[in-house]
Write an enzyme that holds these catalytic residues in place. Structure first.
Site, PDB file in Angstrom:
ATOM      1  N   ILE A   1       2.412 -20.791  87.139  1.00 41.73           N
ATOM      2  CA  ILE A   1       1.582 -19.951  87.994  1.00 41.73           C
ATOM      3  C   ILE A   1       2.246 -18.595  88.168  1.00 41.73           C
ATOM      4  O   ILE A   1       3.419 -18.497  88.509  1.00 41.73           O
ATOM      5  CB  ILE A   1       1.354 -20.624  89.370  1.00 41.73           C
ATOM      6  CG1 ILE A   1       0.681 -21.998  89.193  1.00 41.73           C
ATOM      7  CG2 ILE A   1       0.526 -19.729  90.277  1.00 41.73           C
ATOM      8  CD1 ILE A   1      -0.652 -21.966  88.485  1.00 41.73           C
TER       9      ILE A   1
ATOM     10  N   GLU B   1     -10.285 -20.836  88.993  1.00 36.29           N
ATOM     11  CA  GLU B   1      -9.195 -21.470  88.232  1.00 36.29           C
ATOM     12  C   GLU B   1      -9.677 -22.771  87.575  1.00 36.29           C
ATOM     13  O   GLU B   1      -8.971 -23.779  87.539  1.00 36.29           O
ATOM     14  CB  GLU B   1      -7.980 -21.731  89.129  1.00 36.29           C
ATOM     15  CG  GLU B   1      -7.445 -20.508  89.844  1.00 36.29           C
ATOM     16  CD  GLU B   1      -6.842 -19.451  88.931  1.00 36.29           C
ATOM     17  OE1 GLU B   1      -6.641 -19.731  87.733  1.00 36.29           O
ATOM     18  OE2 GLU B   1      -6.579 -18.338  89.418  1.00 36.29           O
TER      19      GLU B   1
ATOM     20  N   SER C   1     -12.028 -13.745  89.724  1.00 38.47           N
ATOM     21  CA  SER C   1     -12.084 -14.072  91.156  1.00 38.47           C
ATOM     22  C   SER C   1     -12.944 -13.073  91.915  1.00 38.47           C
ATOM     23  O   SER C   1     -13.675 -13.446  92.837  1.00 38.47           O
ATOM     24  CB  SER C   1     -10.676 -14.131  91.750  1.00 38.47           C
ATOM     25  OG  SER C   1      -9.934 -15.171  91.145  1.00 38.47           O
TER      26      SER C   1
END
EC number: 2.7.1.21
Length: 192
Positions: free
Chosen positions: A172, A88, A16
């Protein structure tokens, strides 16, 4: 000629962060990037890409029903896009990865995809499988195991920090749930 890139790694390798830096680089040159992330991952807020070092940006959401080509084409028609960044990306479906190839090939927009290669069982995610097959460029981002070797596997742990070897592919979580390790320590943790 636009290309599709797949930046993959185990957890905590800076995927990220790298995506956000790429977005900044495009913006700094007066270009318009579009960021997408999986709707399923709302750990840091809905419609946000966030890194562990504190960087963040707003993002468009995708889920299994999203037609990625149509969503990107609509944004591109409203204001020219210079690249698409997908966080993702392991959560993309086969069809959505194909749609990204259409974005690259028909709209001539580069697609930079960032995600996990495998799950906690060592199995490919659907999106990762087809990105490995169809991307023009594959880039491994590296992180390290507690032993200092390259971490290329992820273990899922229970509330006591013990590795588990069953469960749904998707759960998650971050450091409280997953640990990146080398293959040797992955096998040891699972008793293989």
């Amino acid at each position: 000629m636009a290309q599709m890139y797949f930046y993959y790694s185990a957890m905590n390798a800076g995927k990220s962060t790298t995506l956000l830096q790429s977005s900044f680089n495009y913006q700094e040159r007066g270009m318009n990037p579009a960021i997408f992330t999986a709707a399923i991952d709302d750990r840091y807020g809905v419609g946000k890409v966030s890194s562990r070092i504190g960087l963040h940006a707003e993002a468009h959401l995708f889920n299994k029903e999203t037609n990625v080509f149509d969503a990107i084409k609509e944004l591109h028609e409203a204001e020219k896009l210079h690249c698409v960044l997908i966080d993702e990306c392991q959560f993309l479906t086969k069809e959505q990865v194909y749609q990204l190839t259409e974005v690259v090939d028909k709209l001539n927009i580069p697609a930079l995809c960032y995600g996990l290669r495998t799950d906690f069982l060592g199995e490919l995610f659907e999106g990762s499988k087809y990105l490995l097959s169809w991307a023009d460029k594959l880039v491994e981002l590296k992180t390290i195991c507690h032993c200092g070797r390259k971490a290329n596997m992820v273990i899922r742990t229970d509330e006591h920090g013990v590795a588990i070897a069953d469960g749904d592919q998707v759960a998650i979580g971050g450091n409280e749930l997953y640990v990146s390790v080398c293959r040797r320590h992955y096998k040891e943790a699972l008793g293989k």
